[in-house]
Design a protein around this motif. Structure first.
Motif, short mmCIF file in Angstrom:
data_model
loop_
_atom_site.label_atom_id
_atom_site.label_comp_id
_atom_site.label_asym_id
_atom_site.label_seq_id
_atom_site.Cartn_x
_atom_site.Cartn_y
_atom_site.Cartn_z
N ASP A 64 -18.74 6.33 19.86
CA ASP A 64 -18.35 5.99 18.49
C ASP A 64 -18.36 7.27 17.65
OD1 ASP A 64 -18.27 5.14 15.84
OD2 ASP A 64 -19.54 3.37 16.20
N GLY A 65 -17.17 7.68 17.22
CA GLY A 65 -17.02 8.92 16.45
C GLY A 65 -17.69 8.90 15.10
N THR A 66 -18.24 7.75 14.71
CA THR A 66 -18.93 7.66 13.42
C THR A 66 -20.46 7.61 13.60
OG1 THR A 66 -19.01 5.22 13.27
CG2 THR A 66 -16.98 6.30 12.54
N ARG A 67 -20.93 7.60 14.86
CA ARG A 67 -22.38 7.53 15.12
C ARG A 67 -22.80 8.59 16.13
NH1 ARG A 67 -24.12 2.36 17.42
NH2 ARG A 67 -21.94 1.99 17.97
N ARG A 68 -23.51 9.60 15.62
CA ARG A 68 -23.90 10.73 16.46
C ARG A 68 -24.72 10.31 17.67
NH1 ARG A 68 -22.94 15.57 17.21
NH2 ARG A 68 -21.41 15.46 15.57
N ALA A 69 -25.59 9.32 17.50
CA ALA A 69 -26.43 8.89 18.62
C ALA A 69 -25.60 8.49 19.84
CB ALA A 69 -27.32 7.74 18.19
N THR A 70 -24.45 7.89 19.59
CA THR A 70 -23.62 7.47 20.73
C THR A 70 -23.00 8.69 21.41
OG1 THR A 70 -21.48 7.14 19.60
CG2 THR A 70 -23.05 5.31 19.53
N LEU A 71 -22.72 9.73 20.62
CA LEU A 71 -22.14 10.96 21.19
C LEU A 71 -23.17 11.63 22.08
CD1 LEU A 71 -20.45 12.34 17.94
CD2 LEU A 71 -19.37 10.99 19.74
N GLU A 72 -24.44 11.57 21.64
CA GLU A 72 -25.51 12.22 22.40
C GLU A 72 -25.87 11.47 23.68
OE1 GLU A 72 -28.27 12.66 19.21
OE2 GLU A 72 -27.28 14.49 18.49
N SER A 73 -25.43 10.24 23.79
CA SER A 73 -25.74 9.47 25.00
C SER A 73 -24.75 9.76 26.13
CB SER A 73 -25.74 7.97 24.70
OG SER A 73 -24.42 7.53 24.46
N ALA A 74 -23.71 10.53 25.83
CA ALA A 74 -22.62 10.74 26.79
C ALA A 74 -23.11 11.25 28.15
CB ALA A 74 -21.57 11.67 26.20
N HIS A 75 -23.95 12.31 28.10
CA HIS A 75 -24.40 12.91 29.36
C HIS A 75 -25.16 11.93 30.24
CE1 HIS A 75 -23.28 17.05 29.49
NE2 HIS A 75 -23.47 17.14 28.20
#
Ligand code: G3D
Ligand code: MG
Length: 167
Positions: A83-94
């Motif tokens: 979700d491009g509006t929620r950083r936490a979801t970006l950090e879960s990618a790895h």
């Protein structure tokens, strides 16, 4: 040819909405959160090959627990939705990529940074994009609401899967 693909990503990033947009070309503001798994199919044409995509919509992180990891078994590829509006979801990618890879090995995937229509809340930066591409991840910004890049993402994934199966 038939291939299973999975939607992977945290709760509420837009997995179900993206699938619905691709399968039915609709977006419902009231789409219910998924509990369990939903399977949709769509035929796509790539060059001479007709590919039937069997699309598994897994329910966020829970579906990646050992108990439910069977959902991933046999997947030829996946869409990793953030979700491009929620950083936490970006950090879960790895973590998500690692978890999937551990379970089914290295298969093609596309990273979707979803909710691109929410410009005022958007946090995914150029740096993030550069970082993701540095890992060799094909990264697209998408919107299940407007449909932007949704069709393209599934087609990209199909192409990657077909390239692999032709090798
Ligand atoms: P999930 O399947 O990953 O859990 P959903 O996520 O598809 O259920 O979507 C979660 C919420 O985000 C839903 O809103 C949905 O409408 C919204 N959503 C999904 N994709 C987009 C998008 O691209 N743009 C916008 N603006 N919203 C999106 P509700 O309010 O029903 O929880
Ligand atoms: Mg869902």
């Amino acid at each position: 040819m038939k291939k299973k693909i999975c939607l992977v990503g945290d709760f509420s990033v837009g997995k179900t909405s993206l699938t619905q947009q691709f399968v039915n070309q609709i977006f419902s503001e009231k789409y219910l959160t998924t509990i369990g798994v939903k399977i949709d199919t769509k035929l796509i044409q790539h060059n001479e090959t007709e590919l039937k995509m069997i699309i598994w919509d897994v329910a966020g992180r829970d579906a990646l627990s050992p108990l439910n990891a069977n959902y991933l078994t046999g997947a030829a590829g996946f869409l990793l939705v953030l979700d491009g509006t929620r950083r936490a979801t970006l950090e879960s990618a790895h973590t998500l990529v690692e978890t999937v890879t551990k379970k089914i090995g290295s298969v093609p995937f596309i990273v979707l940074i979803n909710k691109f229509d929410l410009q005022d809340k958007w946090v995914f930066s150029k740096n993030d994009q550069t970082e993701f591409e540095g890992y060799g991840w094909k990264t697209l910004k998408s919107s299940a609401k407007t449909g932007e890049n949704v069709e393209l993402a599934f087609h990209h994934l199909a192409r990657k899967i077909l390239d692999v199966s032709i090798e």
